[in-house]
Design an enzyme around this catalytic site. Structure first.
Site, PDB file in Angstrom:
ATOM      1  N   LYS A 194       0.926  -1.162   0.131  1.00 37.24           N
ATOM      2  CA  LYS A 194       0.162  -0.048  -0.052  1.00 37.24           C
ATOM      3  C   LYS A 194       0.885   1.081  -0.019  1.00 37.24           C
ATOM      4  CE  LYS A 194      -2.812  -3.233   0.275  1.00 37.24           C
ATOM      5  NZ  LYS A 194      -4.098  -3.723   0.235  1.00 37.24           N
TER       6      LYS A 194
HETATM    7  C1  LIG Z   1      -5.063  -4.413   0.946  1.00 37.90           C
HETATM    8  C2  LIG Z   1      -6.500  -4.115   1.045  1.00 37.90           C
HETATM    9  C3  LIG Z   1      -7.322  -4.167   2.352  1.00 37.90           C
HETATM   10  C4  LIG Z   1      -6.494  -4.345   3.509  1.00 37.90           C
HETATM   11  O1  LIG Z   1      -5.560  -5.242   3.606  1.00 37.90           O
HETATM   12  P1  LIG Z   1      -4.795  -5.673   4.878  1.00 37.90           P
HETATM   13  O2  LIG Z   1      -3.928  -6.715   4.267  1.00 37.90           O
HETATM   14  O3  LIG Z   1      -5.953  -6.301   5.910  1.00 37.90           O
HETATM   15  O4  LIG Z   1      -4.148  -4.623   5.634  1.00 37.90           O
HETATM   16  C5  LIG Z   1      -8.579  -3.777   2.222  1.00 37.90           C
HETATM   17  N1  LIG Z   1      -9.066  -3.342   0.853  1.00 37.90           N
HETATM   18  C6  LIG Z   1      -8.242  -3.462  -0.311  1.00 37.90           C
HETATM   19  C7  LIG Z   1      -9.002  -3.306  -1.642  1.00 37.90           C
HETATM   20  C8  LIG Z   1      -7.012  -3.788  -0.169  1.00 37.90           C
HETATM   21  O5  LIG Z   1      -6.194  -3.980  -1.295  1.00 37.90           O
END
Ligand SMILES: *Cc1c(COP(=O)(O)O)cnc(C)c1O
Length: 402
Positions: A194
Site C-alpha cells: 500500500k
Molecule cells: C489490502 C487491502 C485491504 C486491507 O488489507 P490488509 O492486508 O488487511 O491490511 C482492504 N481493501 C483492499 C481493497 C485492499 O487492497
C-alpha cells in the site's frame, strides 16, 4: 521484436527510509515495543502516529491497528453491525473486504461497478432498498473514486452509514477533501503493497467519539485508552468500556516507528507514483484496443497501480494477452479468471458469500487488466513496459482482423 524484455520485479518496493530504520532501532533498544509500555512522560510511537495521521488526514480521531482488514472489521462492529445484518459493498474489491463483513457474521450484498471501476450508484440505491442494509462498506478499489458528493447524497437518501475502505486511496481526495473523511469512518492499510509500508498494519479515522471509543476497546486497549494521541476524552469511554470485548488487534511501536517518517514523506511518494502512472497512461490511451477508466476533474488519485480495459476480449484472448505480456516480462493481473491467482480474486471465488448475479461487473472484469507501479521503477522502465503492452495489444488487433 527489438524491444528488450523487461526484467525488473513488479513486487519490489522501495527500502524503508534510513530515518525510519533508526527510529525502529531506538524502539528495539528501549525494549518497549508494546504500545502501552511507556516510560514516565513518554509518548509511545503508536500514539504519536495516531496524532500525526489524524492531523494529516484532517480527522478528529485515529486508531492504529494490526491490519486494514482488522480496521474494517472493528469499525463494522463498532458501528453496530450484528450477525445476520446485510452490508453493501462493491463487487469489485479485494478479499479482505467481504472477509471483514463475513468476519462480523454479516452478509455481504455486492453492488455492481461501472466502466470507470467505481460503484454504480443506481444499483447501490436499488440494492439498499431490496436488502434493507443500513451500512455501505465502500471499497475505493485500486484508488478509483466515485462522485463522492453524489454517493453521499444517495447514502443519506437511503439512510446508509458509509465506511470507506481507503487501502488504495491514502493521499487521494475528491474536490479537495481527503478520501476517508466523507463517511462515518475511513480504513487504511499499511501492508507492504500500500502507500506506506510497515509489513502489516491499519489505521482507522473518524470524527465520531463514541465510535472511536468502541473501536479502541475492541482493538485491545485494556483500560489504557488514555494513551492514544488522537483518542477522545475519558468521558467517551464511560458507557462502552465494560460492555465492549477486547479483540486484541493493536499496532505495536515498532511498526508505528517505521510509519512516522514515511508519513512525513508521503506527498513526495504520491507525486512519484502519479508521474509513473500518467506516463504509462499516456501511452495506453493512444491505442484503439485499450480503454482507460475516466478520471473526473474532482478526483486527485494516487497512481500506485494502473488499470485498463480491453473491451470485447474473449477468455482465450485475455489468456493469450496475459501470456504475451508475461513473456515480455510484464506482469499483469486479470480479474476475469475463474480461479483466484495470488492476491487477485473475483466474487465467484468468495464462497462464504451467497452467490449473486452481477452481469455488468462480470462483463467489465472479463476485460480488465491491472498492473502495479512500484516506486522502484524508473520513468524509462515505464516507457519500456508501455511499449510491450502496446505491442501485445497490437498483436491482438491483428488476431481479431484475421
Ligand atoms: C489490502 C487491502 C485491504 C486491507 O488489507 P490488509 O492486508 O488487511 O491490511 C482492504 N481493501 C483492499 C481493497 C485492499 O487492497
Amino acid at each position: 521484436m527489438d524491444r528488450p524484455r523487461f526484467t525488473r520485479s513488479f513486487t519490489q518496493q522501495l527500502p524503508i527510509p534510513e530515518e525510519a530504520i533508526e527510529a525502529a532501532t531506538r524502539v528495539m533498544r528501549s525494549g518497549r515495543l508494546h504500545r502501552y509500555n511507556v516510560a514516565p512522560g513518554e509518548e509511545s510511537e503508536a500514539s504519536a502516529l495516531e496524532r500525526e495521521f489524524a492531523a494529516w488526514q484532517g480527522s478528529r480521531h485515529c486508531l492504529a491497528v494490526a491490519s486494514g482488514g482488522q480496521a474494517m472489521q472493528i469499525v463494522l462492529r463498532a458501528a453496530g453491525v450484528r450477525p445476520g445484518d446485510r452490508v453493501l459493498t462493491n463487487a469489485f474489491t479485494l478479499a479482505p473486504v467481504p472477509g471483514a463483513i463475513a468476519g462480523v457474521g454479516a452478509e455481504p450484498v455486492l453492488v455492481e461497478i461501472n466502466e470507470d471501476l467505481v460503484i454504480d450508484l443506481d444499483d447501490l440505491a436499488a440494492k439498499a432498498r431490496a436488502s434493507g442494509a443500513r451500512v455501505l462498506l465502500l471499497s475505493l478499489m485500486r484508488g478509483h473514486l466515485p462522485d463522492m458528493d453524489r454517493l453521499m447524497a444517495v447514502a443519506a437518501g437511503m439512510g446508509l452509514k458509509v465506511i470507506e475502505d481507503c487501502a488504495h486511496t491514502m493521499g487521494a481526495s475528491w474536490a479537495g477533501r481527503r478520501s476517508g473523511s466523507f463517511g462515518l469512518a475511513g480504513c487504511f492499510s499499511t501492508q507492504t503493497y500500500k502507500h506506506m509500508n510497515s509489513g502489516e498494519g491499519g489505521l482507522l479515522v473518524t470524527d465520531d467519539a463514541e465510535l472511536i471509543a468502541r473501536a479502541t476497546i475492541l482493538s485491545g486497549s485494556y483500560m489504557l485508552y488514555a494513551g492514544h494521541g488522537a483518542g477522545p476524552g475519558a468521558e467517551a469511554f464511560e458507557d462502552v468500556r465494560l460492555d465492549t470485548p477486547n479483540l486484541s488487534a493493536r499496532m505495536d511501536n515498532l511498526r508505528a516507528a517505521l510509519l512516522r517518517p514515511q508519513l512525513r514523506d508521503i506527498d513526495g511518494a504520491v507525486a512519484a507514483w502519479n508521474e509513473r502512472h500518467d506516463r504509462v497512461a499516456a501511452y495506453l490511451a493512444g491505442h484503439n484496443a485499450i480503454r482507460l477508466p475516466r478520471r473526473p476533474r474532482d478526483e486527485a488519485y494516487v497512481g500506485s497501480s494502473i488499470q485498463f480495459l480491453v473491451p470485447g476480449l474473449s477468455e482465450s484472448g485475455a489468456r493469450g494477452f496475459l501470456a504475451d505480456c508475461s513473456a515480455r516480462g510484464v506482469e499483469l493481473k486479470w480479474f476475469g479468471a475463474a480461479e483466484p491467482v495470488g492476491f487477485t480474486s473475483a466474487h465467484r471465488s468468495w464462497r462464504y458469500v451467497a452467490p449473486q448475479s452481477l452481469p455488468r461487473t462480470d462483463r467489465i472484469l472479463s476485460g480488465l487488466f491491472d498492473m502495479r507501479l512500484p516506486l522502484t521503477f524508473t520513468l524509462e522502465d515505464c516507457d519500456l513496459i508501455s511499449g510491450h503492452i502496446l505491442d501485445a495489444a497490437t498483436a491482438l488487433d491483428l488476431g481479431a482482423a484475421a
